[in-house]
Design a protein around this motif. Structure first.
Motif: not given
Length: 208
Positions: A2-13, A17-18, A194-208
């Motif tokens: 698990k990794v904390n997600v932040k906004t570009l302004e530095g706030k927690a969001n 799950e990686l 990484l953006t959340k979108s990038a995480v999804e793309k990278l995981e999908a790239r290796f999962n088929g």
């Protein structure tokens, strides 16, 4: 993981799950070295050859008498001692297009991502959208997030255009879409963003 997600302004969001299959692989120096070497070798252009005696288009006719001319007995003008002749012991053509199995390339990318995750040098942002896409504003946001001197930012399908323009003048900040993620650039930067979108793309790239 698990990794904390932040906004570009530095706030927690929230958090994300990686996948351990992508971000939890034990790095191996030999695999990373092979992939980085492959990348850098393929960036090199072909070394141009020089034209040797057999490659020069000049007459092959014997231009003087064998004896009595007062000159050396040369057979043709292709000899290296003449202007326009072939090069003696010149550079040979060299290609640097080496091959590497796709499995090794994929494994190397997983290990590079995992090395950043294990050393806490990975940051996940909600998105790269900026209300005021200016370099000064982005620099202030980076200071709030506590990024290092060299930052690699990876977005999803394409990089947000406002963020790309705002980061264009920041030294040490490089931006890539998810499809452009590579081992050399990841290892060559202090912080991986990484953006959340990038995480999804990278995981999908290796999962088929």
């Amino acid at each position: 993981m698990k990794v904390n997600v932040k906004t570009l302004e530095g706030k927690a969001n929230g958090d994300v799950e990686l996948s351990d299959a992508v971000f939890g692989v034990e790095p191996r120096a030999d695999i990373l070295h092979r992939v980085v070497t492959w990348q850098l070798e393929n960036r090199r252009g072909t070394a141009r050859p020089t034209r040797e005696r057999s490659d020069v288009a000049r007459t092959g006719k014997k231009y003087g008498n064998q004896k009595g001319g007062g000159t050396a007995r040369h057979g043709d003008r292709k000899a290296p001692i003449f202007t326009g002749g072939g090069k003696a012991h010149g550079a040979r053509k060299r290609d640097f297009d080496i091959s590497l199995p796709k499995k090794i390339r994929a494994l190397g990318l997983k290990m590079a991502l995992s090395s950043k995750a294990q050393n806490d040098n990975i940051v996940v942002l909600d998105s790269l959208e900026m209300k005021d896409a200016k370099t000064k504003v982005l620099l202030s946001n980076f200071e709030k997030l506590g990024f290092g001197r060299k930052v690699l930012v990876i977005d999803g399908e394409s990089v947000d255009e406002g963020f790309r323009k705002a980061s264009g003048n920041l030294i040490g900040v490089d931006v890539l879409p998810a499809i452009g993620a590579n081992v050399y650039d990841i290892l060559n930067h202090d912080t991986l963003v990484l953006t959340k979108s990038a995480v999804e793309k990278l995981e999908a790239r290796f999962n088929g």
